[in-house]
Design a protein around this motif. Structure first.
Motif, mmCIF file in Angstrom:
data_model
loop_
_atom_site.group_PDB
_atom_site.id
_atom_site.type_symbol
_atom_site.label_atom_id
_atom_site.label_comp_id
_atom_site.label_asym_id
_atom_site.label_seq_id
_atom_site.Cartn_x
_atom_site.Cartn_y
_atom_site.Cartn_z
ATOM 1 N N ALA A 17 0.817 -1.218 0.000
ATOM 2 C CA ALA A 17 0.000 0.000 0.000
ATOM 3 C C ALA A 17 0.852 1.270 0.000
ATOM 4 O O ALA A 17 0.384 2.335 -0.396
ATOM 5 C CB ALA A 17 -0.936 -0.010 1.205
ATOM 6 N N GLU A 18 2.117 1.167 0.415
ATOM 7 C CA GLU A 18 3.012 2.326 0.451
ATOM 8 C C GLU A 18 3.607 2.636 -0.924
ATOM 9 O O GLU A 18 4.193 3.710 -1.117
ATOM 10 C CB GLU A 18 4.148 2.084 1.440
ATOM 11 N N LEU A 19 3.492 1.714 -1.874
ATOM 12 C CA LEU A 19 4.056 1.926 -3.209
ATOM 13 C C LEU A 19 3.027 2.593 -4.105
ATOM 14 O O LEU A 19 1.905 2.105 -4.243
ATOM 15 C CB LEU A 19 4.475 0.579 -3.824
ATOM 16 N N GLU A 20 3.421 3.698 -4.718
ATOM 17 C CA GLU A 20 2.545 4.365 -5.677
ATOM 18 C C GLU A 20 2.557 3.599 -6.988
ATOM 19 O O GLU A 20 3.581 3.027 -7.372
ATOM 20 C CB GLU A 20 3.017 5.795 -5.930
ATOM 21 N N MET A 21 1.428 3.609 -7.681
ATOM 22 C CA MET A 21 1.346 2.938 -8.981
ATOM 23 C C MET A 21 2.274 3.621 -9.984
ATOM 24 O O MET A 21 2.331 4.850 -10.047
ATOM 25 C CB MET A 21 -0.083 2.983 -9.526
ATOM 26 N N ASP A 22 2.995 2.806 -10.745
ATOM 27 C CA ASP A 22 3.866 3.271 -11.826
ATOM 28 C C ASP A 22 4.928 4.271 -11.381
ATOM 29 O O ASP A 22 5.356 5.118 -12.154
ATOM 30 C CB ASP A 22 3.032 3.844 -12.981
ATOM 31 N N ARG A 23 5.353 4.162 -10.116
ATOM 32 C CA ARG A 23 6.440 4.982 -9.590
ATOM 33 C C ARG A 23 7.453 4.063 -8.925
ATOM 34 O O ARG A 23 7.096 3.037 -8.372
ATOM 35 C CB ARG A 23 5.924 5.980 -8.543
ATOM 36 N N GLY A 24 8.700 4.446 -8.951
ATOM 37 C CA GLY A 24 9.740 3.641 -8.333
ATOM 38 C C GLY A 24 10.196 4.192 -6.999
ATOM 39 O O GLY A 24 10.098 5.393 -6.743
ATOM 40 N N VAL A 25 10.680 3.306 -6.146
ATOM 41 C CA VAL A 25 11.319 3.676 -4.885
ATOM 42 C C VAL A 25 12.606 2.857 -4.784
ATOM 43 O O VAL A 25 12.777 1.862 -5.486
ATOM 44 C CB VAL A 25 10.422 3.411 -3.664
ATOM 45 N N THR A 26 13.491 3.283 -3.913
ATOM 46 C CA THR A 26 14.751 2.576 -3.732
ATOM 47 C C THR A 26 14.825 2.005 -2.320
ATOM 48 O O THR A 26 14.404 2.658 -1.372
ATOM 49 C CB THR A 26 15.941 3.531 -3.954
ATOM 50 N N ALA A 27 15.362 0.801 -2.221
ATOM 51 C CA ALA A 27 15.586 0.163 -0.918
ATOM 52 C C ALA A 27 16.931 -0.539 -0.949
ATOM 53 O O ALA A 27 17.397 -0.953 -2.013
ATOM 54 C CB ALA A 27 14.469 -0.832 -0.616
ATOM 55 N N LEU A 28 17.539 -0.674 0.207
ATOM 56 C CA LEU A 28 18.782 -1.435 0.328
ATOM 57 C C LEU A 28 18.395 -2.865 0.697
ATOM 58 O O LEU A 28 17.818 -3.112 1.749
ATOM 59 C CB LEU A 28 19.680 -0.819 1.402
ATOM 60 N N VAL A 29 18.667 -3.797 -0.217
ATOM 61 C CA VAL A 29 18.271 -5.190 -0.050
ATOM 62 C C VAL A 29 19.486 -6.071 -0.305
ATOM 63 O O VAL A 29 20.124 -5.959 -1.349
ATOM 64 C CB VAL A 29 17.135 -5.566 -1.033
ATOM 65 N N HIS A 30 19.799 -6.945 0.640
ATOM 66 C CA HIS A 30 20.950 -7.842 0.512
ATOM 67 C C HIS A 30 22.209 -7.046 0.162
ATOM 68 O O HIS A 30 23.041 -7.483 -0.628
ATOM 69 C CB HIS A 30 20.702 -8.921 -0.538
ATOM 70 N N GLY A 31 22.316 -5.822 0.710
ATOM 71 C CA GLY A 31 23.490 -4.983 0.483
ATOM 72 C C GLY A 31 23.515 -4.269 -0.850
ATOM 73 O O GLY A 31 24.511 -3.643 -1.196
ATOM 74 N N GLN A 32 22.437 -4.338 -1.631
ATOM 75 C CA GLN A 32 22.385 -3.720 -2.958
ATOM 76 C C GLN A 32 21.267 -2.676 -3.013
ATOM 77 O O GLN A 32 20.201 -2.868 -2.417
ATOM 78 C CB GLN A 32 22.112 -4.776 -4.030
ATOM 79 N N ALA A 33 21.483 -1.599 -3.764
ATOM 80 C CA ALA A 33 20.424 -0.620 -4.003
ATOM 81 C C ALA A 33 19.471 -1.201 -5.045
ATOM 82 O O ALA A 33 19.876 -1.519 -6.157
ATOM 83 C CB ALA A 33 21.005 0.696 -4.496
ATOM 84 N N ILE A 34 18.220 -1.368 -4.655
ATOM 85 C CA ILE A 34 17.217 -1.998 -5.501
ATOM 86 C C ILE A 34 16.108 -0.994 -5.804
ATOM 87 O O ILE A 34 15.615 -0.310 -4.900
ATOM 88 C CB ILE A 34 16.596 -3.232 -4.787
ATOM 89 N N ALA A 35 15.712 -0.917 -7.067
ATOM 90 C CA ALA A 35 14.574 -0.094 -7.491
ATOM 91 C C ALA A 35 13.334 -0.991 -7.486
ATOM 92 O O ALA A 35 13.342 -2.060 -8.094
ATOM 93 C CB ALA A 35 14.808 0.473 -8.886
ATOM 94 N N ILE A 36 12.290 -0.554 -6.804
ATOM 95 C CA ILE A 36 11.066 -1.344 -6.668
ATOM 96 C C ILE A 36 9.927 -0.582 -7.333
ATOM 97 O O ILE A 36 9.754 0.624 -7.101
ATOM 98 C CB ILE A 36 10.752 -1.611 -5.186
ATOM 99 N N PHE A 37 9.158 -1.285 -8.152
ATOM 100 C CA PHE A 37 8.063 -0.682 -8.909
ATOM 101 C C PHE A 37 6.778 -1.461 -8.706
ATOM 102 O O PHE A 37 6.789 -2.689 -8.709
ATOM 103 C CB PHE A 37 8.381 -0.683 -10.420
#
Length: 121
Positions: A17-37
């Motif tokens: 619910a925190e993710l906007e439709m068709d927009r990306g966010v960045t998170a640090l996952v397994h030590g890597q910068a990941i773009a989530i859409f």
């Protein structure tokens, strides 16, 4: 060897619910910068947040524009507008280039990121 369980392999990053439709966010996952859409059809994808065409890391792929080419969901990099398939990370404009794609699942409204997908030819 049995020390790694599924809990360690899947990292929770946020609620869907925190993710906007068709927009990306960045998170640090397994030590890597990941773009989530999260796309308009309510599917969540994760790619490495590095634009291989950009000389400088200005915002990364997470700041790109999400769209579709036929049945292919993609994100266009903010610097050079190269399109990357959200499912595989492959560049649609240069088939020799790809960014890492990661497994994603949503459990009880929580987005979990798994390991890097291996590219199938």
């Amino acid at each position: 060897m049995t020390g790694r369980g599924t809990v360690e392999e899947w990292q929770p990053v946020c609620r869907i619910a925190e993710l906007e439709m068709d927009r990306g966010v960045t998170a640090l996952v397994h030590g890597q910068a990941i773009a989530i859409f999260r796309t308009a059809d309510d599917v969540v994808y994760a790619l490495g947040n590095h634009d291989p065409f950009a000389r400088h890391a200005i915002g990364g792929i997470s700041k790109g524009i999400v769209g579709r080419r036929g049945e292919t969901p993609f994100v266009a990099s903010p610097a050079h507008r190269h399109a990357f398939d959200l499912r595989t990370g492959r560049c649609l404009d240069d088939l020799h280039v790809a960014v890492p794609a990661y497994d994603v699942k949503v459990v009880e409204g929580v987005v979990l990121i798994g390991h890097r997908k291996s590219h199938a030819a």
